[in-house]
Design an enzyme around this catalytic site. Structure first.
Site, PDB file in Angstrom:
ATOM      1  N   GLY A 185      41.853  35.642  47.255  1.00 39.75           N
ATOM      2  CA  GLY A 185      41.501  35.908  45.854  1.00 39.75           C
ATOM      3  C   GLY A 185      42.740  36.433  45.146  1.00 39.75           C
ATOM      4  N   ASP A 192      42.833  30.999  46.517  1.00 37.64           N
ATOM      5  CA  ASP A 192      41.985  31.314  45.351  1.00 37.64           C
ATOM      6  C   ASP A 192      41.265  30.032  44.934  1.00 37.64           C
ATOM      7  OD1 ASP A 192      40.955  32.332  42.704  1.00 37.64           O
ATOM      8  OD2 ASP A 192      42.244  34.019  43.202  1.00 37.64           O
ATOM      9  N   ASP A 206      37.346  27.951  48.427  1.00 35.44           N
ATOM     10  CA  ASP A 206      36.351  29.023  48.319  1.00 35.44           C
ATOM     11  C   ASP A 206      36.469  29.905  49.564  1.00 35.44           C
ATOM     12  OD1 ASP A 206      34.056  30.533  48.376  1.00 35.44           O
ATOM     13  OD2 ASP A 206      32.715  28.887  47.831  1.00 35.44           O
ATOM     14  N   MET A 207      36.713  31.196  49.363  1.00 36.91           N
ATOM     15  CA  MET A 207      36.919  32.078  50.530  1.00 36.91           C
ATOM     16  C   MET A 207      35.682  32.161  51.420  1.00 36.91           C
ATOM     17  SD  MET A 207      37.045  35.740  48.623  1.00 36.91           S
ATOM     18  CE  MET A 207      35.969  36.079  47.248  1.00 36.91           C
ATOM     19  N   LYS A 257      43.030  42.380  46.880  1.00 34.85           N
ATOM     20  CA  LYS A 257      43.285  43.296  45.762  1.00 34.85           C
ATOM     21  C   LYS A 257      42.281  43.023  44.646  1.00 34.85           C
ATOM     22  CE  LYS A 257      46.523  44.207  42.036  1.00 34.85           C
ATOM     23  NZ  LYS A 257      45.909  43.395  40.988  1.00 34.85           N
ATOM     24  N   HIS A 291      35.314  44.445  44.729  1.00 32.55           N
ATOM     25  CA  HIS A 291      34.471  45.052  43.674  1.00 32.55           C
ATOM     26  C   HIS A 291      33.759  43.987  42.827  1.00 32.55           C
ATOM     27  CE1 HIS A 291      37.840  45.353  40.360  1.00 32.55           C
ATOM     28  NE2 HIS A 291      37.644  44.120  40.777  1.00 32.55           N
TER      29      HIS A 291
HETATM   30  C1  SAM Z   1      39.434  40.350  39.953  1.00 28.49           C
HETATM   31  S1  SAM Z   1      40.330  38.941  40.386  1.00 28.49           S
HETATM   32  C2  SAM Z   1      41.677  39.615  41.333  1.00 28.49           C
HETATM   33  C3  SAM Z   1      42.853  38.692  41.407  1.00 28.49           C
HETATM   34  C4  SAM Z   1      44.038  39.258  42.173  1.00 28.49           C
HETATM   35  N1  SAM Z   1      43.703  39.633  43.514  1.00 28.49           N
HETATM   36  C5  SAM Z   1      44.597  40.438  41.421  1.00 28.49           C
HETATM   37  O1  SAM Z   1      44.221  41.571  41.699  1.00 28.49           O
HETATM   38  O2  SAM Z   1      45.395  40.223  40.515  1.00 28.49           O
HETATM   39  C6  SAM Z   1      39.344  38.186  41.656  1.00 28.49           C
HETATM   40  C7  SAM Z   1      39.903  36.904  42.153  1.00 28.49           C
HETATM   41  O3  SAM Z   1      39.002  36.360  43.113  1.00 28.49           O
HETATM   42  C8  SAM Z   1      38.975  34.966  42.922  1.00 28.49           C
HETATM   43  N2  SAM Z   1      37.752  34.394  43.499  1.00 28.49           N
HETATM   44  C9  SAM Z   1      36.483  34.492  43.028  1.00 28.49           C
HETATM   45  N3  SAM Z   1      35.635  33.826  43.818  1.00 28.49           N
HETATM   46  C10 SAM Z   1      36.383  33.298  44.816  1.00 28.49           C
HETATM   47  C11 SAM Z   1      36.081  32.494  45.951  1.00 28.49           C
HETATM   48  N4  SAM Z   1      34.818  32.130  46.199  1.00 28.49           N
HETATM   49  N5  SAM Z   1      37.098  32.120  46.755  1.00 28.49           N
HETATM   50  C12 SAM Z   1      38.370  32.500  46.495  1.00 28.49           C
HETATM   51  N6  SAM Z   1      38.724  33.269  45.445  1.00 28.49           N
HETATM   52  C13 SAM Z   1      37.735  33.668  44.620  1.00 28.49           C
HETATM   53  C14 SAM Z   1      39.048  34.816  41.421  1.00 28.49           C
HETATM   54  O4  SAM Z   1      39.407  33.516  41.013  1.00 28.49           O
HETATM   55  C15 SAM Z   1      40.062  35.869  41.065  1.00 28.49           C
HETATM   56  O5  SAM Z   1      41.371  35.357  41.076  1.00 28.49           O
END
Ligand code: SAM
Length: 369
Positions: A209, A232, A254-255, A269, A273
């Protein structure tokens, strides 16, 4: 004391209670005046002026019609009151009368654009919080709370999950990714200056992510021998995949279904949440497997809020943590206390963790699978 006795208040108590409710009803005007200032680009106009900008000059620069000048004056007055700008009296202007002249504060300096000396910018995050779709979802808060379905508040209001919504709105996707990237610039600076040891000795790291890779790029720049992978969603990494290098690689997926590549360290990071406890346990288990399959000495690095509600904690820190917590209720997610983190770790089969560093409202937590 009987309940009707409790209703009898002194004049002071009555005024205090009345003020709290009155103030709470209008609190959003602070957010809205900030949004207005960002949209008018007031910070950049003041900065380009090179010295405190007299009110009459600000009116001209923003092309505000004379009939609306007084409205701008009052918006500036509340923005000054809240610490976004400062004001001083100067002589001048068209009428040669004394008028206010405005300067930037550290908060409004973070709204400047194209300033290489600034390590980060808060414009996108401030606008993201105030996006109509984000703000509107809270109008159905109480109705949503009474529904027994398991849709998030955002889904109830918009008919799709936040992540689906972001993937379908390119402007919003860009705003959100930019907000996250700027936050990562701040976090990278803190980690590299204050707890660099968390990255020392690693050969590879997966930022799950990890957005558009700002954090991973900073890690690779500081530790060129660490090979970083950013996993991501496809729409997030779509425009950065071609910037892959020998030691920075992007995976769109997708994670929850994509295999998380084995690594010495997995970085999460501001990710957990966004999710319910059940989803977090799944994510942590998948990260744990990725670390364990790479040998036994790896770790998961979390950068998240640990909510502190003790009376000894700074009131503003707790308030911002609690504001974040209710904000993430929109995704049925939450900020967690230490006890709640421990429960998550334990449910994911993890028994050891260490809080390495705390900055502002967030902490860097090392979790050992
Ligand atoms: C709040 S953001 C944080 C991004 C980064 N880690 C930062 O702190 O700058 C959450 C991240 O999780 C990613 N995300 C959401 N669902 C996801 C999934 N199913 N698989 C991978 N990434 C995902 C979003 O696209 C986003 O970039």
């Amino acid at each position: 004391m009987s309940s009707s006795d409790e209703l009898i208040m002194s004049s002071n108590e009555l005024v205090e209670a009345h003020s709290l409710l009155w103030h709470s009803g209008l609190d959003y005007m602070k957010s809205m005046s900030l949004k207005c200032a960002i949209e008018l680009d007031i910070a950049n106009v003041i900065h380009k002026h090179g010295q405190p900008i007299p009110f009459s000059k600000l009116v001209d620069s923003l092309k505000i019609p004379p009939s609306k000048a007084n409205f701008l004056y009052r918006i500036m007055r509340i923005l000054v009151h809240h610490g976004f700008f400062t004001a001083q009296k100067v002589n001048g202007g068209k009428t040669q009368e004394e008028e206010e002249a405005y300067s930037l504060t550290n908060a409004s300096r973070l709204l400047l654009t194209d300033e290489p000396a600034l390590i980060m910018n808060m414009k996108s995050l401030s606008l993201f919080f105030l996006l109509p779709a984000v703000v509107n979802s809270w109008q159905s808060w109480s109705t949503w709370l009474k529904n027994s379905d398991d849709m998030t508040l955002f889904e109830t209001a918009e008919g799709k999950t936040w992540w689906e919504y972001a993937s379908q709105e390119p402007g919003l996707n860009h705003l959100f990714n930019d907000a996250m990237a700027n936050d990562s610039k701040l976090t990278a600076k803190i980690i590299l200056e204050e707890c660099k040891e968390v990255l020392e000795g690693l050969k590879n790291l997966v930022d799950v992510g990890g957005g558009t890779g700002t954090m991973a790029k900073a890690i690779v720049n500081a530790f060129p021998h660490i090979k970083c992978t950013v996993l991501d969603l496809p729409h997030v990494v779509a425009n950065v995949q071609e910037t892959s290098t020998d030691n920075l690689n992007f995976i769109g997926g997708d994670m929850f279904s994509e295999q998380i590549p084995p690594a010495d360290a997995i970085l999460l990071k501001n990710v957990l949440h966004d999710w319910t406890d059940e989803a977090c346990v799944t994510i942590l288990k998948r990260c744990r497997e990725a670390v364990l399959s790479n040998g036994n000495k790896g770790k998961i690095i979390l950068i998240e809020i640990v909510v502190e509600t003790q009376k000894t904690t700074n009131k503003e820190t707790t308030e911002l943590q609690l504001l974040n917590d209710v904000f993430f209720m929109g995704l049925s997610a939450k900020e967690r206390t230490l006890l709640e983190w421990e429960k998550l770790f334990s449910a994911a089969g993890i028994s050891h963790y260490k809080i390495i560093h705390t900055f502002g409202i967030r902490s860097v937590i090392e979790v050992y699978p």
